[in-house]
Scaffold this active site. Structure first.
Site, mmCIF file in Angstrom:
data_model
loop_
_atom_site.group_PDB
_atom_site.id
_atom_site.type_symbol
_atom_site.label_atom_id
_atom_site.label_comp_id
_atom_site.label_asym_id
_atom_site.label_seq_id
_atom_site.Cartn_x
_atom_site.Cartn_y
_atom_site.Cartn_z
ATOM 1 N N GLY B 149 -0.376 -1.936 5.111
ATOM 2 C CA GLY B 149 -0.770 -0.549 4.917
ATOM 3 C C GLY B 149 -1.023 0.151 6.245
ATOM 4 O O GLY B 149 -1.194 -0.496 7.281
ATOM 5 N N CYS B 150 -1.055 1.470 6.193
ATOM 6 C CA CYS B 150 -1.245 2.262 7.420
ATOM 7 C C CYS B 150 -2.646 2.072 7.978
ATOM 8 O O CYS B 150 -2.827 1.762 9.160
ATOM 9 C CB CYS B 150 -0.950 3.735 7.136
ATOM 10 S SG CYS B 150 -1.839 4.423 5.727
ATOM 11 N N TYR B 151 -3.651 2.270 7.129
ATOM 12 C CA TYR B 151 -5.023 2.070 7.597
ATOM 13 C C TYR B 151 -5.242 0.631 8.048
ATOM 14 O O TYR B 151 -5.931 0.364 9.028
ATOM 15 C CB TYR B 151 -6.022 2.364 6.464
ATOM 16 C CG TYR B 151 -6.309 3.810 6.206
ATOM 17 C CD1 TYR B 151 -6.824 4.639 7.196
ATOM 18 C CD2 TYR B 151 -6.117 4.358 4.934
ATOM 19 C CE1 TYR B 151 -7.129 5.975 6.927
ATOM 20 C CE2 TYR B 151 -6.425 5.685 4.668
ATOM 21 C CZ TYR B 151 -6.929 6.492 5.661
ATOM 22 O OH TYR B 151 -7.243 7.814 5.396
ATOM 23 N N THR B 152 -4.663 -0.304 7.282
ATOM 24 C CA THR B 152 -4.928 -1.708 7.583
ATOM 25 C C THR B 152 -4.320 -2.116 8.912
ATOM 26 O O THR B 152 -4.954 -2.818 9.691
ATOM 27 C CB THR B 152 -4.399 -2.607 6.461
ATOM 28 O OG1 THR B 152 -3.109 -2.162 6.085
ATOM 29 C CG2 THR B 152 -5.301 -2.543 5.261
#
Lengths: 351, 351, 351, 351
Positions: B149-152
């Site tokens: 994921g992007c945040y991750t």
């Protein structure tokens, strides 16, 4: 590899030149000139370049630079190149000037609009106006290229086919142009602070903007006569992009009717069908600056308004690419016999 | 040439995949899958692609697609790939999933946070979590890559060296993340209208965001134990970019002192010195999202705060590139034995 | 009519004071002090005031001003008021200082964080910290009010009830704050140019921001002990607004359980139920800066996260109103016995 | 107290009406009509109104509403009022229509441009076009006021004095207008998503926008003849604000000279000297939308361009205030014999 030097590498246009040339397979930058940041690491001025550019900023000694490189880009304030250019420099290297010093053929016009004395008018005649789509052949053999202005590139390419084909009365041309704020440069001015520009819009330089005579001169060549137009720039709360909305009266045909939509479109196709960087949009689609962001494209289209007998033309480009650094690289490619689009096949970034 | 298909090509992440793959010298896109725009020209959905992409959108028939291409990218809503994946597909083609379906090893955790029943949990074990900097070797031999994921990606890479080296207490980790609005997708929702987002900022999904267990799982591997963290995402009025500000308590050394700034920096250097796409900034420089925009870089840095015994870590990336499409291409390069950075040497665009 | 003078009337906070006082029925501005624009028409500096303010900017001669007005607002750089204040001034007029000179009781702490020598520390003790919701009674009788900082007002009011009631461990408090760019002032700096801020986000002043000791002092009073916190400010591409996201560990009750959501909410209600300008939002609603823009409100809410044993608190205000000029007027109303909300019933502007 | 009802209270114009009426000393809102949010608390739809508006949204039953209030504002889609208005309603209450249903006197023109059949054309004749500065006296006695459009208010007031005085040839008028995105309403459309509008600019509705005949009709009255103009709207990445840049050929005087700058200015002064809400800026100052944000002002100015024989006129207003809700309240004040500026002395908010 072509060796390139940039004077004014730390302005926004200079920085965009660096970005584009980093991806150009046939060029290496040998000189990052910056009067303001001499001896500072370039990547400390533009941190996007961290671990990409290792060089340090140098001064603007163009005579020394001319000995070392094949091409010099001057992304400098008006008057700089005019005050330092000489025959020796031009005998040693090609020069692509992103300022206005050699764009206008009539020195009196230049001095009137720019309020600067031109210090080396002897090179004006040989300078080639580097609007590639129109002056391609001349650029190839030039020593000195006058890279067009951002507003002018957009304004001219949007109207050129209709002026050239005599479909509009060029003296009725009104160019209402809107620009992102990077066009105002990186100087620290209150007017360009985030809080002053954001959520705001205004016109400026009304009836006095310096790109006016440049548009008039180039479209005058297309019209085959001197013309006078209205040009109004506006500041828009976005980083990049110019949108020009242009109005002109259609010239009636012999039978008293206006040119049709199809005839207008045919004119655009005639000049741009084979132009990689000019995209004539499909009928009904208005150009948007975002669709060309980061790329060398100009998107153009038009609407015929029979009620008023006018055509409304629209053009959009990225002021830092096709409006400055991208076009400069396109000119460089022509100067060195490279493929015209080399290093410029940048896909627009959306969103 | 590697033949690639994209399912979900008309979302923002899918469109960014198209942009990046257009510039990739070893790949050609054979399938633009889009449930919403079947039979529509792709360039009519994303007009930046006018005269660049001539293809028409196809459906999301992954079984048919698997026969035709070497790699499938699924940039689809959660649950799609889980509901259609089968052994035959994986025997015919590589699959890189940009959704969350195969990121989390524990199916119960997935179902709890995503509130979806997982329809093909049998492939979870073999799926490789495609955070290249950490799982590079495993990715090379995978059939199925779960693209992070992007945040991750931002959250993990920012803290990873300190967790791995035991310099911080991973259970004290607090990730305060800020994202541009493209992370919310292209769905037509009132909340994402310009007027609702512009001049506004808010947290959302507080203590319930689905990227939380993904961060916990991956950093838990680094810590060598299960961990629990706080993660809070925020919506910022910009198109692209994630900034993660992360807080953790430093682990005291045997002599009761905290790790020094130099020791912390050494940990970052240990893991990232040879990582092209992770830039550890110079001391005192805070990451800014704009410095990585359009590129595959993650910029990281930290400040040791002896007053509180905490370290503040910061990371910035472009959510659509390193946070989605760029990382997917990096994974593809690994899968096919290409140079890991091929097609990804995108210079950040500024301004 | 109360006669008011403003020193620093041409900064953003000063200009907001003018905007608010223009609508205040009991005040008239008699002195627009501006070191930078002496003798210039105020409406030429802020053209929104054209035909509204006819006055011309005066100097910053506070001794002369003190003779003419009932209250002086100093919206000046740190150190100004400290260097000019004297007993005579305070005997003639009330002073509300929007700078930090009299906010911190310990002069050594002030001098350490602000790196300025305090020139008139003799007035620190009597100065009242003007956070109206907490110090209302003391403000009423003050001669000198230290108007709180923008970040601090938001940070303190968001956490105050939980610190005061002992529901959280104040030493675990982490404040991650995000601010619009007007907080950076109207000075012409490259960092604050539109193109540098737009489409960008960054932290700054990490572990060193001057609002940290102010928050620690005030929340320390609430906690009944000295506390140490983490505070990180961020710059957001919007004009106005601060959002503070705050994290703290919940204090377990005697039975080993954490305080419930209902108990946390009860604490907020206890302190804010009758506070007009603090709105405790309904369960599940996160504060957004846009919902308070242009108004004197602070919106607060919280989420209890049992997984981590933490509470996440959120607060939003307009940095120029409740974070500066609005609160200053609220203090003025208290000083002069007016209705506390007089002239401050500004409805937030959306969108 | 005047009792007011709003139909369409949850659109952006309706919400702005609520904001303005909250501060109006002589009005109370009795009916928040909203087809989309019936039975939902108004403050749940617009959270800026939390603890300010306690009411719940009602339906759009205008007949019932007419019995209860003194004035109805319809901030509804085109066609709504036309389909429900009847004599009984107008006999019971005043109606101020923010839609276009009663703005255009010629029903065929309305139906052609709006592509809607007009269901109650019998009220068109008596409807008063509520551009207060021009139709003030007629408004005072009206039952039904057609509140002007946002673009039209700006476009007309910017050019009106020069058309009225015959200083320009009205048939040469070209209006290039730029609007913030709130003008597009709160409907959930992909085109209006943050990521589609931010960093973008485009024209739309070229030569077909519905405000064109409205401008032509009103300026035609001023010119004393039917006129045809060009009008092009543009979408700008900001929430509020319209800027109109208008071009027209100056009419030569008997001696062959153009009207001077002084003569042009005198015309503006003649019509606007006593108009509180129209500010004729000082020579050389271009209107900026930010300087009028949140207020009921229109700022206008002009530049005479002798080179082209044209005058460039500029006008700026807040599309939700003077362009919609503010003007509606101004009309209401006239209808009820209140001071025309009551509740409208809103100081523009900057930044």
């Amino acid at each position: 590899m072509i060796k390139a030097g940039i004077i004014g590498a730390t302005g926004y246009a200079g920085a965009e030149l660096v970005r584009i040339l980093m991806g150009h397979p046939s060029v290496e930058i040998k000189w990052y000139g910056s009067r303001s940041y001499i001896d500072k690491k370039y990547a400390d001025v533009y941190r996007n370049m961290f671990e990409i550019v290792e060089d340090t900023c140098l001064d603007d000694n163009i005579e020394e630079l001319a000995k070392q490189v094949d091409v010099i880009f001057t992304a400098t304030p008006q008057g700089f190149l005019g005050s330092v250019l000489n025959e020796k420099i031009l005998s040693e290297t090609k020069v692509i000037d992103l300022s206005a010093d050699y764009r206008i053929k009539d020195v009196a016009t230049y001095e009137k609009w720019y309020k600067i004395e031109h210090k080396s008018p002897q090179f004006i005649e040989e300078a080639v106006y580097g609007l590639c789509e129109i002056n391609r052949e001349k650029v190839k053999n030039a020593r000195l290229v006058a890279n067009p202005g951002c507003y002018t590139t957009c304004s001219i390419l949007t109207a050129y086919p209709l002026v050239k084909e005599g479909l509009i009365d060029a003296n009725t041309l009104i160019v209402d142009a809107k620009s992102g704020t990077s066009g105002a440069g990186r100087g620290a001015k209150v007017n360009n602070l985030f809080c002053e520009v954001n959520e705001n819009m205004k016109a400026y330089g009304v009836a006095t903007h310096r790109h006016t005579p440049e548009i008039e001169e180039q479209l005058g060549y297309a019209a085959g006569k001197e013309i006078t137009i209205s040009f109004t720039p506006h500041l828009v709360p976005m980083n990049r992009g110019i949108l020009a909305t242009e109005y002109a009266s259609l010239v009636k045909k012999a039978d008293g009717s206006y040119p049709t939509k199809e005839e207008i479109r045919a004119a655009y196709e005639k000049y741009y069908k084979n132009e990689k960087f000019v995209r004539v949009l499909e009928d009904g689609v208005c150009p948007e600056t975002k669709w060309v962001e980061g790329s060398n494209y100009v998107d153009v289209n038009f609407v015929v308004d029979e009620r008023t007998g006018r055509v409304i033309m629209m053009g959009a480009l990225d002021n830092l690419v096709k409006g400055a650094a991208g076009q400069a690289v396109q000119n460089m490619n022509l100067l060195f016999g490279l493929k015209e689009s080399e290093g410029l096949e940048l896909v627009p970034m959306f969103p």
